[in-house]
Write a protein that holds these residues in place. Structure first.
Motif, PDB file in Angstrom:
ATOM      1  N   HIS A  46      93.360 115.856  67.352  1.00 36.25           N
ATOM      2  CA  HIS A  46      92.777 114.904  68.296  1.00 36.25           C
ATOM      3  C   HIS A  46      92.836 113.452  67.832  1.00 36.25           C
ATOM      4  N   GLY A  47      92.234 112.579  68.655  1.00 36.54           N
ATOM      5  CA  GLY A  47      92.246 111.154  68.383  1.00 36.54           C
ATOM      6  C   GLY A  47      90.895 110.561  68.025  1.00 36.54           C
ATOM      7  N   PHE A  48      90.886 109.240  67.862  1.00 40.73           N
ATOM      8  CA  PHE A  48      89.681 108.463  67.590  1.00 40.73           C
ATOM      9  C   PHE A  48      89.078 108.021  68.927  1.00 40.73           C
ATOM     10  N   PRO A  49      87.772 108.074  69.099  1.00 32.31           N
ATOM     11  CA  PRO A  49      86.730 108.478  68.145  1.00 32.31           C
ATOM     12  C   PRO A  49      86.165 109.852  68.477  1.00 32.31           C
ATOM     13  N   THR A  50      86.937 110.671  69.149  1.00 33.04           N
ATOM     14  CA  THR A  50      86.391 111.892  69.741  1.00 33.04           C
ATOM     15  C   THR A  50      86.592 113.109  68.850  1.00 33.04           C
ATOM     16  N   SER A  51      87.091 114.208  69.388  1.00 28.55           N
ATOM     17  CA  SER A  51      87.128 115.452  68.617  1.00 28.55           C
ATOM     18  C   SER A  51      88.074 116.453  69.267  1.00 28.55           C
ATOM     19  N   SER A  52      88.116 117.645  68.698  1.00 30.65           N
ATOM     20  CA  SER A  52      88.990 118.699  69.221  1.00 30.65           C
ATOM     21  C   SER A  52      88.635 119.084  70.654  1.00 30.65           C
ATOM     22  N   TRP A  53      87.408 118.789  71.072  1.00 30.67           N
ATOM     23  CA  TRP A  53      86.992 119.123  72.445  1.00 30.67           C
ATOM     24  C   TRP A  53      87.824 118.372  73.486  1.00 30.67           C
ATOM     25  N   ASP A  54      88.545 117.336  73.052  1.00 29.90           N
ATOM     26  CA  ASP A  54      89.473 116.630  73.945  1.00 29.90           C
ATOM     27  C   ASP A  54      90.464 117.596  74.592  1.00 29.90           C
ATOM     28  N   ASP A  72      88.630 119.713  64.120  1.00 27.88           N
ATOM     29  CA  ASP A  72      87.979 118.404  64.047  1.00 27.88           C
ATOM     30  C   ASP A  72      88.298 117.768  62.697  1.00 27.88           C
ATOM     31  N   PHE A  73      88.871 116.595  62.719  1.00 26.18           N
ATOM     32  CA  PHE A  73      89.102 115.880  61.465  1.00 26.18           C
ATOM     33  C   PHE A  73      87.774 115.598  60.756  1.00 26.18           C
ATOM     34  N   LEU A  74      87.840 115.390  59.458  1.00 25.37           N
ATOM     35  CA  LEU A  74      86.681 114.950  58.690  1.00 25.37           C
ATOM     36  C   LEU A  74      86.146 113.654  59.293  1.00 25.37           C
ATOM     37  N   GLY A  75      84.824 113.625  59.551  1.00 20.22           N
ATOM     38  CA  GLY A  75      84.208 112.440  60.143  1.00 20.22           C
ATOM     39  C   GLY A  75      84.134 112.461  61.656  1.00 20.22           C
ATOM     40  N   PHE A  76      84.628 113.537  62.266  1.00 22.21           N
ATOM     41  CA  PHE A  76      84.692 113.627  63.727  1.00 22.21           C
ATOM     42  C   PHE A  76      84.041 114.919  64.224  1.00 22.21           C
ATOM     43  N   GLY A  77      83.542 114.893  65.450  1.00 24.52           N
ATOM     44  CA  GLY A  77      83.064 116.098  66.124  1.00 24.52           C
ATOM     45  C   GLY A  77      82.046 116.865  65.318  1.00 24.52           C
ATOM     46  N   VAL A 200      78.528 113.663  77.036  1.00 25.04           N
ATOM     47  CA  VAL A 200      78.837 114.772  76.127  1.00 25.04           C
ATOM     48  C   VAL A 200      79.702 114.280  74.965  1.00 25.04           C
ATOM     49  N   LEU A 201      80.685 113.466  75.268  1.00 23.58           N
ATOM     50  CA  LEU A 201      81.555 112.935  74.220  1.00 23.58           C
ATOM     51  C   LEU A 201      80.764 112.091  73.221  1.00 23.58           C
ATOM     52  N   TRP A 202      79.813 111.334  73.719  1.00 27.45           N
ATOM     53  CA  TRP A 202      78.963 110.528  72.834  1.00 27.45           C
ATOM     54  C   TRP A 202      78.145 111.417  71.901  1.00 27.45           C
ATOM     55  N   LYS A 203      77.635 112.514  72.429  1.00 21.76           N
ATOM     56  CA  LYS A 203      76.870 113.454  71.587  1.00 21.76           C
ATOM     57  C   LYS A 203      77.748 114.038  70.487  1.00 21.76           C
ATOM     58  N   ILE A 213      79.824 106.160  62.493  1.00 20.63           N
ATOM     59  CA  ILE A 213      80.671 105.628  61.428  1.00 20.63           C
ATOM     60  C   ILE A 213      82.021 105.115  61.952  1.00 20.63           C
ATOM     61  N   PRO A 214      82.091 104.569  63.174  1.00 23.39           N
ATOM     62  CA  PRO A 214      83.401 104.131  63.679  1.00 23.39           C
ATOM     63  C   PRO A 214      84.051 103.063  62.815  1.00 23.39           C
ATOM     64  N   HIS A 215      83.236 102.205  62.202  1.00 27.67           N
ATOM     65  CA  HIS A 215      83.780 101.138  61.362  1.00 27.67           C
ATOM     66  C   HIS A 215      84.493 101.702  60.132  1.00 27.67           C
TER      67      HIS A 215
END
Length: 298
Positions: A46-54, A72-77, A200-203, A213-215
């Motif tokens: 998946h991409g930034f800033p979301t998760s595999s749920w994409d 889900d990458f480390l730091g995501f989802g 949901v994506l925000w959660k 931690i987007p920065h």
């Protein structure tokens, strides 16, 4: 296309996604993944800033034809989100290759989107360099993403968040409403996400305890510039069949990226352009995304 191709597949909600998933350990971190289906191995990244749920709109369809993994990458989802970690695309690639090795996957197909396209390019670069390969790549699909640094057009908010110190300050004021506005801006004008989807994506972005931690994650923009030549050469030199699906209305990596792909002498490439789709083709145009992935990778 096969007359037997089944497009009547349900979508898991985010809670069902978590319930159906598992975790594997990478160093001291827990990495979330969901795996269903049988047949050839297919990994969705998946991409930034979301998760595999994409990929949730096409996942159940793909599982009918492939042994499908979404990670889900480390730091995501649902994966670990260490707040004092230095996140790199190179480490994310190490995590994916560790997953492949732990699961003894000898042949793999991939789908990459956004942030993950750089991981995909690094995977192809390593694949080219190895004399003895632990696994073979039978095909890869690249959705919209910053394949070439000089063409990547991050949003103004992404640029600010990626700035040292300023990014950390701005993150404190980042909320669901601001995310929703920025997120919607990269979609096609007729394929915007709903308020419920944004919620949901925000959660998922802030799971489990409002971690933001987007920065830290946005350091990938500079990393792309650092490895730009290596990653471009990986696309030019690989013998792996590549499918590029591009949503033309994407301001970040839309039609201007597709124009570059069209010009470059990439072997075994196929390019599909959807002028009225934005940055998230698998979300905005799921049935066609599913069909094209199936037809290319089957």
């Amino acid at each position: 296309m096969s007359d037997m191709l089944d497009l009547n597949f349900p979508k898991k909600n985010a809670t069902e996604w978590l319930a159906a998933g598992k975790f594997f350990e990478y160093k001291k971190f827990q990495i979330f993944y969901i795996q269903e289906g049988r047949g050839q191995n297919l990994i969705l990244l998946h991409g930034f800033p979301t998760s595999s749920w994409d990929y949730s709109k096409i996942f159940n369809g793909l599982t009918r034809y492939f042994n499908t993994f979404a990670i889900d990458f480390l730091g995501f989802g649902y994966s670990s989100k260490p707040t004092k970690h230095t996140y790199t695309l190179m480490e994310q690639t190490d995590i994916i290759e560790s997953f492949i090795e732990k699961n003894a996957l000898k042949r793999v197909k991939f789908v990459f989107h956004d942030y993950a396209v750089s991981v995909g390019q690094e995977i192809l670069a390593r694949h080219l360099e190895r004399n003895e390969r632990k696994y073979e790549i039978d095909g890869a699909v690249f959705f919209n993403g910053g394949l070439f640094p000089h063409l990547h057009r991050p949003t103004f908010k992404q640029k600010l968040l990626a700035t040292p110190l300023l990014g950390a300050i701005l993150t404190k004021f980042y909320d669901e409403k601001k995310f929703g506005v920025a997120f919607s801006d990269v979609f096609g004008k007729n394929t915007k996400p709903t308020e419920k989807e944004i919620s949901v994506l925000w959660k998922l972005i802030t799971y489990p305890n409002k971690i933001l931690i987007p920065h830290k994650l946005l350091k990938y923009i500079a990393e792309r510039r650092l490895h730009g030549d290596r990653w471009k050469n990986a696309l030019l030199q690989t013998d792996v069949p590549l499918l590029f699906i591009n949503g033309g209305e994407d301001p970040v990596s839309g039609s201007h990226l597709a124009d570059e792909i069209e010009k470059l002498p990439i072997k075994n490439k196929k390019l599909i352009r959807w002028p009225n789709i934005g940055h998230y083709p698998m979300w905005e145009n799921p049935e066609e995304s599913f069909k094209e992935i199936y037809e290319f990778l089957k």
